[in-house]
Design an enzyme around this catalytic site. Structure first.
Site, PDB file in Angstrom:
ATOM      1  N   ARG A  11      -2.489  -2.505 -18.318  1.00 28.46           N
ATOM      2  CA  ARG A  11      -3.725  -1.719 -18.252  1.00 28.46           C
ATOM      3  C   ARG A  11      -3.584  -0.675 -17.146  1.00 28.46           C
ATOM      4  O   ARG A  11      -3.484  -1.005 -15.969  1.00 28.46           O
ATOM      5  CB  ARG A  11      -4.934  -2.624 -17.955  1.00 28.46           C
ATOM      6  CG  ARG A  11      -5.092  -3.788 -18.901  1.00 28.46           C
ATOM      7  CD  ARG A  11      -6.484  -4.360 -18.854  1.00 28.46           C
ATOM      8  NE  ARG A  11      -7.377  -3.533 -19.635  1.00 28.46           N
ATOM      9  CZ  ARG A  11      -7.504  -3.609 -20.961  1.00 28.46           C
ATOM     10  NH1 ARG A  11      -6.799  -4.478 -21.647  1.00 28.46           N
ATOM     11  NH2 ARG A  11      -8.338  -2.819 -21.597  1.00 28.46           N
ATOM     12  N   THR A  27      -4.338   6.244 -21.727  1.00 29.96           N
ATOM     13  CA  THR A  27      -4.195   4.900 -21.193  1.00 29.96           C
ATOM     14  C   THR A  27      -2.767   4.461 -21.510  1.00 29.96           C
ATOM     15  O   THR A  27      -2.081   5.062 -22.325  1.00 29.96           O
ATOM     16  CB  THR A  27      -5.171   3.908 -21.854  1.00 29.96           C
ATOM     17  OG1 THR A  27      -4.917   3.895 -23.263  1.00 29.96           O
ATOM     18  CG2 THR A  27      -6.615   4.290 -21.598  1.00 29.96           C
ATOM     19  N   ASP A  48      -6.943  13.718 -25.096  1.00 33.35           N
ATOM     20  CA  ASP A  48      -7.050  12.323 -24.662  1.00 33.35           C
ATOM     21  C   ASP A  48      -6.420  11.459 -25.756  1.00 33.35           C
ATOM     22  O   ASP A  48      -7.038  11.179 -26.781  1.00 33.35           O
ATOM     23  CB  ASP A  48      -8.522  11.962 -24.443  1.00 33.35           C
ATOM     24  CG  ASP A  48      -8.693  10.547 -23.903  1.00 33.35           C
ATOM     25  OD1 ASP A  48      -7.721   9.774 -23.946  1.00 33.35           O
ATOM     26  OD2 ASP A  48      -9.805  10.224 -23.443  1.00 33.35           O
ATOM     27  N   GLU A  94      -0.459   4.902  -0.519  1.00 31.96           N
ATOM     28  CA  GLU A  94      -1.232   6.137  -0.756  1.00 31.96           C
ATOM     29  C   GLU A  94      -0.321   7.348  -0.649  1.00 31.96           C
ATOM     30  O   GLU A  94       0.522   7.428   0.246  1.00 31.96           O
ATOM     31  CB  GLU A  94      -2.363   6.252   0.268  1.00 31.96           C
ATOM     32  CG  GLU A  94      -3.501   5.296  -0.044  1.00 31.96           C
ATOM     33  CD  GLU A  94      -4.688   5.475   0.901  1.00 31.96           C
ATOM     34  OE1 GLU A  94      -4.551   6.217   1.889  1.00 31.96           O
ATOM     35  OE2 GLU A  94      -5.733   4.877   0.630  1.00 31.96           O
ATOM     36  N   LYS A 139      -2.844   0.618 -24.823  1.00 29.82           N
ATOM     37  CA  LYS A 139      -3.267   0.520 -26.232  1.00 29.82           C
ATOM     38  C   LYS A 139      -2.013   0.545 -27.111  1.00 29.82           C
ATOM     39  O   LYS A 139      -1.176  -0.330 -26.960  1.00 29.82           O
ATOM     40  CB  LYS A 139      -4.297   1.598 -26.532  1.00 29.82           C
ATOM     41  CG  LYS A 139      -5.553   1.414 -25.650  1.00 29.82           C
ATOM     42  CD  LYS A 139      -6.657   2.421 -25.876  1.00 29.82           C
ATOM     43  CE  LYS A 139      -7.793   2.188 -24.884  1.00 29.82           C
ATOM     44  NZ  LYS A 139      -8.850   3.211 -24.984  1.00 29.82           N
ATOM     45  N   TYR A 187       0.850  -1.203   0.000  1.00 30.16           N
ATOM     46  CA  TYR A 187       0.000   0.000   0.000  1.00 30.16           C
ATOM     47  C   TYR A 187       0.876   1.240   0.000  1.00 30.16           C
ATOM     48  O   TYR A 187       1.835   1.322   0.753  1.00 30.16           O
ATOM     49  CB  TYR A 187      -0.909   0.022   1.241  1.00 30.16           C
ATOM     50  CG  TYR A 187      -2.361   0.011   0.835  1.00 30.16           C
ATOM     51  CD1 TYR A 187      -2.919   1.114   0.194  1.00 30.16           C
ATOM     52  CD2 TYR A 187      -3.162  -1.101   1.041  1.00 30.16           C
ATOM     53  CE1 TYR A 187      -4.235   1.091  -0.226  1.00 30.16           C
ATOM     54  CE2 TYR A 187      -4.473  -1.121   0.625  1.00 30.16           C
ATOM     55  CZ  TYR A 187      -5.018  -0.018  -0.017  1.00 30.16           C
ATOM     56  OH  TYR A 187      -6.307  -0.040  -0.440  1.00 30.16           O
TER      57      TYR A 187
HETATM   58  C1  LIG Z   1      -9.841   3.609 -24.122  1.00 29.12           C
HETATM   59  C2  LIG Z   1     -10.146   5.038 -23.936  1.00 29.12           C
HETATM   60  C3  LIG Z   1     -10.452   5.560 -22.668  1.00 29.12           C
HETATM   61  C4  LIG Z   1     -10.774   4.717 -21.463  1.00 29.12           C
HETATM   62  O1  LIG Z   1      -9.855   3.841 -21.057  1.00 29.12           O
HETATM   63  P1  LIG Z   1     -10.263   2.635 -20.067  1.00 29.12           P
HETATM   64  O2  LIG Z   1      -8.924   2.202 -19.623  1.00 29.12           O
HETATM   65  O3  LIG Z   1     -11.005   1.655 -20.922  1.00 29.12           O
HETATM   66  O4  LIG Z   1     -11.088   3.200 -18.968  1.00 29.12           O
HETATM   67  C5  LIG Z   1     -10.617   6.931 -22.550  1.00 29.12           C
HETATM   68  N1  LIG Z   1     -10.491   7.730 -23.612  1.00 29.12           N
HETATM   69  C6  LIG Z   1     -10.233   7.264 -24.846  1.00 29.12           C
HETATM   70  C7  LIG Z   1     -10.117   8.215 -25.991  1.00 29.12           C
HETATM   71  C8  LIG Z   1     -10.055   5.900 -25.050  1.00 29.12           C
HETATM   72  O5  LIG Z   1      -9.821   5.439 -26.273  1.00 29.12           O
END
Ligand SMILES: *Cc1c(COP(=O)(O)O)cnc(C)c1O
Length: 422
Positions: A238, A229, A203, A59, A232, A57
């Site tokens: 993840r 994220t 994003d 925090e 991807k 942990y």
């Molecule tokens: C995949 C994605 C997210 C969310 O990611 P998670 O890990 O699935 O919560 C947010 N914004 C965009 C543009 C994404 O492609």
């Protein structure tokens, strides 16, 4: 290495679960995975994410924790943060968000109050749920106004973005999405955000790996905040990161913890650190370039076979196809392709006349196949399988799907997947 991989302790303790993990390893090895948000992480990332860091942990942030015993954890988190700053050229990085959606929620917490107006791309146009779409907490607790793409070009309608922003004065503007096949003009968004007094959030969840590898323009210095994220195109575990200039560092850190989350997932932080180390190597730039080259080649091959691609093609890792001219609904096509060993997802297309759960399109991408080392010389074969698969879906020809599955498995055997192949 032979599959499934050895998991001796897991197999002894829980053979039922071990068998399911083994089956998933085989599935990921044998199929052509074309979901653009998926990838194969390296063995090194897998190992880092499955360590005893799980047990700790912590925090707070490095040097400012609420629990003792952080001698190693602090160094691990600092490594991840420093590597993120170096790879993306940012002043501040927070590597603690549990995933992309909580990362975006932390942005709201940092820069808006409930009921405030926020702006993002509409989900059916290619935006993300967390950009203020109605069914998401972000659309229920904030007033989401949404822009889209032009019907004639499939490209972001910047006239509409500016008009909406000046009329609605949102606190936050999100750019980026989940089904955008074209380069995002961050400078154009930044100008509109400046004119309307909004915080601009880029994003880059889908394209972070392309940006890290130099295959897509960077949102630095245009965006106030960068959300991504890590699992991807970036090819990490993840998780997620929030990045910004120093001026927003405090607000972002406070929003992630204690605003939204408790203890960070240290095993994930370690995996992110490893992925960022990999992303800093020359081979990663080559991977990023190849992802785009493969997508362009695949788009050309699909166009040559009469497929209708939203915006007419792609600049990145992703292709959005409208199957209306083929007279096969997206879901029917996606399910048939799955039986043929080709994993895609059904997806709405802009101005889709069909329902989101039964839309007109499918979305495909090249990160996973590129990570296996498959190159442009194979994109004609991939397009052929998709073409035959979609036609077989329309005709209900199960035999044709079985035949494709065997051909796919043969190519996959020749290009073993990272993480599954030692
Ligand atoms: C995949 C994605 C997210 C969310 O990611 P998670 O890990 O699935 O919560 C947010 N914004 C965009 C543009 C994404 O492609």
């Amino acid at each position: 290495m032979t599959l499934p991989l050895p998991h001796p302790a897991l197999t002894a303790a829980d053979p039922e679960l071990a068998a399911l993990v083994g089956a998933e390893e085989l599935l990921q090895a044998e199929t052509l995975r074309l979901i653009p948000s998926e990838n194969y992480v390296s063995r090194a990332v897998l190992e880092a994410s499955g360590t005893v860091l799980q047990n700790k942990y912590s925090e707070g942030y490095a040097g400012r924790r609420y629990y003792e015993g952080q001698q190693n954890i602090d160094q691990i988190e600092r490594l991840a943060v420093d590597r993120a700053k170096a790879v993306f050229g940012v002043e501040h990085a927070n590597v603690q968000p549990y995933s992309g959606s909580p990362a975006n929620l932390a942005v709201y917490l940092a820069f808006a109050e409930p009921g405030d107006t926020v702006m993002g791309m509409a989900l059916p146009m290619g935006g993300h749920l967390t950009h203020g779409w109605g069914v998401s907490a972000t659309g229920r607790w904030f007033r989401g106004v949404q822009y889209g793409v032009r019907q004639d070009t499939g490209l972001i309608d910047f006239d509409q973005v500016r008009e909406l922003a000046l009329a609605e004065r949102p606190k936050i503007i999100f750019c980026g999405g989940t089904a955008l096949p074209r380069t995002i003009d961050f400078a154009a968004f930044a100008e509109i955000a400046r004119e309307s007094g909004a915080v601009l959030v880029a994003d880059i969840a889908h394209i972070a790996g392309l940006i890290a590898g130099g295959a897509h323009p960077s949102p630095v210095p245009h965006a106030d905040v960068i959300s991504t994220t890590t699992h991807k195109t970036l090819r990490g575990p993840r998780g997620a990161m929030l990045m910004s200039r120093e001026e927003h560092a405090k607000a972002i850190d406070k929003a992630v913890f204690p605003g939204l989350q408790g203890g960070p997932h240290n095993q994930t932080t370690a995996g992110i650190a490893v992925a960022l180390h990999e992303a800093a190597q020359p081979a990663f730039a080559e991977y990023a370039r190849s992802v785009v080259a493969n997508a362009r080649a695949l788009a050309d091959e699909l166009l040559a076979r009469g497929f209708d691609l939203v915006s007419g093609g792609t600049d990145n890792h992703l292709i959005l196809m409208d199957l209306t001219p083929k007279e096969v609904p997206g879901k029917v096509a996606a399910k048939a392709l799955d039986r043929a060993g080709i994993v895609v997802n059904y997806n709405t297309v802009p101005y889709d006349p069909r329902k989101p759960f039964d839309p007109s399109g499918i979305r495909i991408g090249t990160p996973s196949l590129t990570s296996r080392g498959i190159g442009t010389e194979h994109m004609a074969a991939v397009a052929d399988w998709i073409d035959r698969g979609v036609r077989a879906a329309g005709a209900g020809d199960e035999q044709a799907l079985t035949a494709i599955r065997a051909e796919v498995a043969e190519l996959m055997a020749a290009y073993p997947a990272p993480g599954l192949s030692g």
